[in-house]
Design an enzyme around this catalytic site. Structure first.
Site, PDB file in Angstrom:
ATOM      1  N   ARG A  52      21.480  35.251  41.399  1.00  0.00           N
ATOM      2  CA  ARG A  52      22.423  35.976  40.554  1.00  0.00           C
ATOM      3  C   ARG A  52      22.541  35.249  39.221  1.00  0.00           C
ATOM      4  O   ARG A  52      22.075  34.133  39.072  1.00  0.00           O
ATOM      5  CB  ARG A  52      23.793  36.157  41.245  1.00  0.00           C
ATOM      6  CG  ARG A  52      24.186  35.027  42.102  1.00  0.00           C
ATOM      7  CD  ARG A  52      25.317  34.113  41.683  1.00  0.00           C
ATOM      8  NE  ARG A  52      25.846  34.259  40.377  1.00  0.00           N
ATOM      9  CZ  ARG A  52      25.674  33.382  39.413  1.00  0.00           C
ATOM     10  NH1 ARG A  52      24.960  32.301  39.608  1.00  0.00           N
ATOM     11  NH2 ARG A  52      26.217  33.558  38.238  1.00  0.00           N
ATOM     12  N   ALA A  54      22.497  36.755  34.976  1.00  0.00           N
ATOM     13  CA  ALA A  54      21.626  37.722  34.306  1.00  0.00           C
ATOM     14  C   ALA A  54      20.186  37.219  34.058  1.00  0.00           C
ATOM     15  O   ALA A  54      19.219  37.875  34.485  1.00  0.00           O
ATOM     16  CB  ALA A  54      22.289  38.174  33.002  1.00  0.00           C
ATOM     17  N   ARG A  86      20.560  45.989  40.674  1.00  0.00           N
ATOM     18  CA  ARG A  86      21.884  45.783  40.058  1.00  0.00           C
ATOM     19  C   ARG A  86      21.866  46.451  38.674  1.00  0.00           C
ATOM     20  O   ARG A  86      20.847  46.389  37.978  1.00  0.00           O
ATOM     21  CB  ARG A  86      22.242  44.287  39.922  1.00  0.00           C
ATOM     22  CG  ARG A  86      22.446  43.598  41.267  1.00  0.00           C
ATOM     23  CD  ARG A  86      23.025  42.202  41.100  1.00  0.00           C
ATOM     24  NE  ARG A  86      24.454  42.230  40.810  1.00  0.00           N
ATOM     25  CZ  ARG A  86      25.159  41.142  40.483  1.00  0.00           C
ATOM     26  NH1 ARG A  86      24.556  39.964  40.386  1.00  0.00           N
ATOM     27  NH2 ARG A  86      26.452  41.221  40.251  1.00  0.00           N
ATOM     28  N   GLN A 179      31.985  32.040  42.024  1.00  0.00           N
ATOM     29  CA  GLN A 179      30.827  31.411  41.356  1.00  0.00           C
ATOM     30  C   GLN A 179      31.244  30.144  40.612  1.00  0.00           C
ATOM     31  O   GLN A 179      30.469  29.210  40.475  1.00  0.00           O
ATOM     32  CB  GLN A 179      30.179  32.396  40.377  1.00  0.00           C
ATOM     33  CG  GLN A 179      29.403  33.528  41.026  1.00  0.00           C
ATOM     34  CD  GLN A 179      30.240  34.769  41.197  1.00  0.00           C
ATOM     35  OE1 GLN A 179      31.464  34.698  41.307  1.00  0.00           O
ATOM     36  NE2 GLN A 179      29.601  35.925  41.231  1.00  0.00           N
ATOM     37  N   ASP A 220      26.206  39.215  30.555  1.00  0.00           N
ATOM     38  CA  ASP A 220      25.251  40.020  31.323  1.00  0.00           C
ATOM     39  C   ASP A 220      24.621  41.113  30.473  1.00  0.00           C
ATOM     40  O   ASP A 220      23.518  41.578  30.753  1.00  0.00           O
ATOM     41  CB  ASP A 220      25.938  40.626  32.547  1.00  0.00           C
ATOM     42  CG  ASP A 220      26.260  39.524  33.542  1.00  0.00           C
ATOM     43  OD1 ASP A 220      27.281  38.840  33.356  1.00  0.00           O
ATOM     44  OD2 ASP A 220      25.459  39.313  34.468  1.00  0.00           O
ATOM     45  N   ASN A 230      30.557  40.692  30.899  1.00  0.00           N
ATOM     46  CA  ASN A 230      30.371  39.450  31.650  1.00  0.00           C
ATOM     47  C   ASN A 230      31.218  39.571  32.922  1.00  0.00           C
ATOM     48  O   ASN A 230      31.902  40.578  33.146  1.00  0.00           O
ATOM     49  CB  ASN A 230      30.784  38.236  30.801  1.00  0.00           C
ATOM     50  CG  ASN A 230      30.310  36.923  31.414  1.00  0.00           C
ATOM     51  OD1 ASN A 230      29.155  36.792  31.792  1.00  0.00           O
ATOM     52  ND2 ASN A 230      31.202  35.959  31.536  1.00  0.00           N
ATOM     53  N   LYS A 231      31.179  38.538  33.730  1.00  0.00           N
ATOM     54  CA  LYS A 231      31.882  38.539  35.014  1.00  0.00           C
ATOM     55  C   LYS A 231      33.332  38.983  34.863  1.00  0.00           C
ATOM     56  O   LYS A 231      34.013  38.591  33.921  1.00  0.00           O
ATOM     57  CB  LYS A 231      31.807  37.138  35.618  1.00  0.00           C
ATOM     58  CG  LYS A 231      32.494  36.939  36.952  1.00  0.00           C
ATOM     59  CD  LYS A 231      32.086  37.952  37.988  1.00  0.00           C
ATOM     60  CE  LYS A 231      30.592  37.996  38.243  1.00  0.00           C
ATOM     61  NZ  LYS A 231      30.168  39.166  39.036  1.00  0.00           N
TER      62      LYS A 231
END
Ligand code: MRU
Length: 321
Positions: A52, A54, A86, A179, A220, A230-231
């Site tokens: 995981r 990007a 994804r 993460q 990402d 992003n996250k």
């Protein structure tokens, strides 16, 4: 250990042939390789977050296509399979595009090597934004694991640390899959960088107490106008940072810039299974959010530090997936 070797994170073994990925789901407790013998297995590794981040997803997909060619399997089918793994990280689609004309092991390895080189270059640029004694905050994992080696936002922290500019790092644990608490903390520990994991909800009060000088995060997908996916939780940090007058810097390779996507409104946001949040109750689980360009102080790529207006400053940089 200072830094994970790129080949430890992802590699193609022609004898087999197979793609070998360090299984990020088991870190930091176990270092176990996941062996994929088909593109479908690589796609599954991406879908289930064994690999995981990007740029790392892009690297894995590139190896997946090279694996397909070595096996003599259907390349178009493999590309479809990998592309559907994804939706948000544009690096996946960028890497597939890069590989289409030349799906060889050499091309995949070059793509991997170049992504890591970009990380080193962007980290050197980003470190210019640090002053001696900087206390940074980061979210999710944008380290070597997420990029195939060295890291983007974590790369910036590494370089700032080596230059004597970084005092410490607050690491958002990054709910729901942790993460930050599992991967970023692990990478910072190995780099010998002082850090503390915090609950995501602690960021506001630590900013209010004056304990955060800047925020660095990866990305990402960056739209042409600078809006950045992003996250999940990055947007919350950006709003908090604006309130407290703290700069938020995005650090990402040009392979993350998607000039074909005009703004954040057009970025597909992955909604993952609710069971990652709650196995007892119905849950919503958007895995990413979009931070508006207006809340981003600078976007750092391998080409340098880009400032608003991003529509102008990113235009010569974007990889245009
Ligand atoms: O769902 P993930 O773990 O693949 O998401 C990755 C991220 O959003 C990271 O925050 C990262 O900054 C982008 S990749 C360097």
């Amino acid at each position: 250990m200072q830094e994970l070797e790129p080949e430890r994170i992802a590699r193609l073994e022609e004898d087999g042939p197979r793609v070998v990925l360090l299984d990020q789901r088991l870190l930091p407790y176990e270092e176990v390789d996941l062996v994929c013998t088909t593109a479908a297995e690589v796609a599954d590794a991406i879908r289930t977050l064994a690999v995981r981040g990007a740029p790392a997803i892009g690297v894995a997909a590139a190896y997946g296509l090279a694996l397909t060619a070595l096996r003599g399997d259907d390349l178009a089918e493999a590309e479809r399979e990998l592309a559907s793994s994804r939706p948000t990280a544009v690096n996946l689609f960028w890497a597939l595009e890069q590989m289409r004309a030349d799906p060889t092991p050499e091309r995949a390895r070059a793509l991997h090597r170049e992504e890591v080189e970009r990380c080193h270059r962007m980290s050197a640029h980003a470190a210019e934004l640090f002053e001696p004694g900087t206390r940074a905050l980061t979210h999710c994992n944008a380290g070597g694991l997420a990029t195939g080696g060295y890291g983007s936002a974590v790369g910036a922290l590494r370089t700032a640390w080596e230059r004597g500019l970084l005092a410490s790092v607050l690491v958002d644990e990054t709910r729901p899959l942790l993460q930050g608490a599992r991967l970023t903390a692990w990478e910072l520990e190995h780099a010998g960088i002082p850090h503390a994991v915090i609950a995501d909800s602690a960021a506001a009060s630590l900013m209010a107490r004056g304990e955060v000088d800047l925020i660095v995060a990866g990305a990402d997908r960056i739209a042409a106008n600078g809006d950045t996916a992003n996250k999940i939780g990055t947007y919350s940090l950006a709003v908090l940072a604006a309130h407290h007058g703290i700069p938020l810097y995005i650090v990402a390779p040009s392979s993350t810039i998607d000039l074909a996507t005009a703004s954040g409104d057009d970025i597909p946001i992955e909604e993952r299974d609710g069971s990652e949040i709650s196995t007892r109750f119905t849950a919503r689980n958007p895995a990413f959010d979009v931070t508006p360009a207006a809340l981003i102080a600078a976007i750092v790529t391998e080409d340098g530090v880009h400032r608003p207006p991003y529509a102008e400053s990113l235009a010569p940089v974007g990889a245009a997936a």
